[in-house]
Design a protein around this motif. Structure first.
Motif, short mmCIF file in Angstrom:
data_model
loop_
_atom_site.label_atom_id
_atom_site.label_comp_id
_atom_site.label_asym_id
_atom_site.label_seq_id
_atom_site.Cartn_x
_atom_site.Cartn_y
_atom_site.Cartn_z
N MET A 1 19.05 106.88 -17.84
CA MET A 1 19.43 106.65 -19.23
C MET A 1 19.02 105.27 -19.72
N ASP A 2 18.22 105.24 -20.76
CA ASP A 2 17.90 103.97 -21.42
C ASP A 2 19.18 103.47 -22.08
N ILE A 3 19.28 102.16 -22.29
CA ILE A 3 20.48 101.58 -22.89
C ILE A 3 20.42 101.58 -24.41
N ARG A 4 19.35 101.02 -24.96
CA ARG A 4 19.27 100.87 -26.41
C ARG A 4 18.40 101.96 -27.02
N MET A 5 19.05 102.79 -27.81
CA MET A 5 18.37 103.88 -28.52
C MET A 5 19.05 104.05 -29.87
N PRO A 6 18.34 104.59 -30.85
CA PRO A 6 18.98 104.85 -32.14
C PRO A 6 20.05 105.94 -32.00
N GLY A 7 21.02 105.92 -32.89
CA GLY A 7 22.09 106.93 -32.83
C GLY A 7 23.04 106.61 -31.71
N ILE A 8 23.41 107.62 -30.95
CA ILE A 8 24.26 107.40 -29.79
C ILE A 8 23.43 106.66 -28.75
N GLY A 9 23.82 105.45 -28.45
CA GLY A 9 23.10 104.65 -27.47
C GLY A 9 23.44 105.06 -26.05
N GLY A 10 22.78 104.43 -25.11
CA GLY A 10 22.95 104.77 -23.72
C GLY A 10 24.35 104.57 -23.18
N ILE A 11 25.01 103.49 -23.57
CA ILE A 11 26.36 103.21 -23.07
C ILE A 11 27.32 104.33 -23.47
N GLU A 12 27.32 104.69 -24.74
CA GLU A 12 28.21 105.76 -25.21
C GLU A 12 27.85 107.10 -24.56
N ALA A 13 26.55 107.36 -24.42
CA ALA A 13 26.13 108.61 -23.79
C ALA A 13 26.57 108.66 -22.32
N ILE A 14 26.48 107.54 -21.63
CA ILE A 14 26.95 107.48 -20.23
C ILE A 14 28.42 107.84 -20.17
N GLU A 15 29.20 107.20 -21.02
CA GLU A 15 30.64 107.45 -21.05
C GLU A 15 30.95 108.93 -21.29
N ARG A 16 30.28 109.53 -22.24
CA ARG A 16 30.50 110.95 -22.54
C ARG A 16 30.08 111.84 -21.37
N LEU A 17 28.94 111.52 -20.76
CA LEU A 17 28.44 112.36 -19.67
C LEU A 17 29.34 112.31 -18.44
N VAL A 18 29.77 111.11 -18.05
CA VAL A 18 30.58 111.02 -16.83
C VAL A 18 31.98 111.59 -17.02
N ASN A 19 32.38 111.79 -18.27
CA ASN A 19 33.68 112.40 -18.56
C ASN A 19 33.55 113.86 -18.97
N ALA B 1 17.49 121.56 -1.71
CA ALA B 1 17.10 121.83 -3.10
C ALA B 1 16.65 120.52 -3.73
N PRO B 2 15.68 120.57 -4.63
CA PRO B 2 15.24 119.33 -5.26
C PRO B 2 16.35 118.71 -6.11
N ILE B 3 16.29 117.41 -6.24
CA ILE B 3 17.24 116.68 -7.09
C ILE B 3 16.77 116.87 -8.53
N ARG B 4 17.65 117.42 -9.35
CA ARG B 4 17.32 117.72 -10.74
C ARG B 4 17.60 116.49 -11.60
N VAL B 5 16.56 116.00 -12.29
CA VAL B 5 16.66 114.75 -13.05
C VAL B 5 16.31 114.97 -14.52
N LEU B 6 17.10 114.35 -15.39
CA LEU B 6 16.80 114.30 -16.81
C LEU B 6 16.49 112.84 -17.14
N VAL B 7 15.40 112.60 -17.86
CA VAL B 7 14.98 111.25 -18.23
C VAL B 7 15.24 111.04 -19.71
N VAL B 8 15.92 109.94 -20.05
CA VAL B 8 16.28 109.67 -21.45
C VAL B 8 15.74 108.30 -21.85
N ASP B 9 14.87 108.29 -22.84
CA ASP B 9 14.31 107.04 -23.36
C ASP B 9 13.72 107.32 -24.73
#
Length: 160
Positions: free
Chosen positions: A69-87, A16-24
């Protein structure tokens, strides 16, 4: 942890193809990355997001295997989003894809749970191959990030 060299593909036939979401938050970057990944027959771009908040919503909607995941974005930045996603209940593997090669961002992304850290100067073939590697559980780092990490550890500048 390294970027793949050459054109070695680790895809198996009929997988099956690898399903990817791009965030920037840069529309031009999103368009470019989507175009690069759509050329890989074993990778399916299931969506894109321009903020951490939108990424959380899209992950819950599309259940990607890998999130770039991009790191610097307005609002919830990449670092916080990573933390939320992996948990989250059904966590995707997350790779930071950024133009910032600072130690602070590198360490914070990895501490948040990123499976890799790539710089936006990554070659298109290497980007697709990195997604394949992360998908099967191999961590990845850009060569410059690897060099920074080794330097910090071997010189004793950072004992994390």
């Amino acid at each position: 942890m390294s970027l793949p060299s050459g054109n070695v593909s680790i895809m198996t036939q009929n997988a099956a193809p690898i399903r990817v979401l791009v965030v920037d938050d840069d529309a031009m970057v999103l368009t470019g990355i989507r175009g690069i990944l759509q050329a890989a027959e074993d990778i399916e771009v299931v969506g894109s997001a321009s903020s951490g908040e939108e990424a959380l919503e899209k992950v819950a909607l599309h259940f990607p295997d890998v999130v770039l995941m991009d790191i610097r974005m307005p609002g919830i930045g990449g670092i916080e989003a990573i933390e939320r996603l992996v948990n989250s209940v059904r966590p995707p593997k997350v790779v930071s894809l950024t133009s910032f090669d600072t130690d602070d961002y590198l360490f914070r992304a990895l501490e948040a749970g990123a499976a890799g850290y790539l710089l936006k100067d990554v070659a298109p073939v290497a980007l697709a191959e990195s997604i394949r590697k992360v998908h099967i559980g191999e961590p990845i780092l850009s060569p410059r990030s690897m060099q920074q990490l080794i330097s910090k550890v071997t010189t004793g500048q950072d004992r994390r």
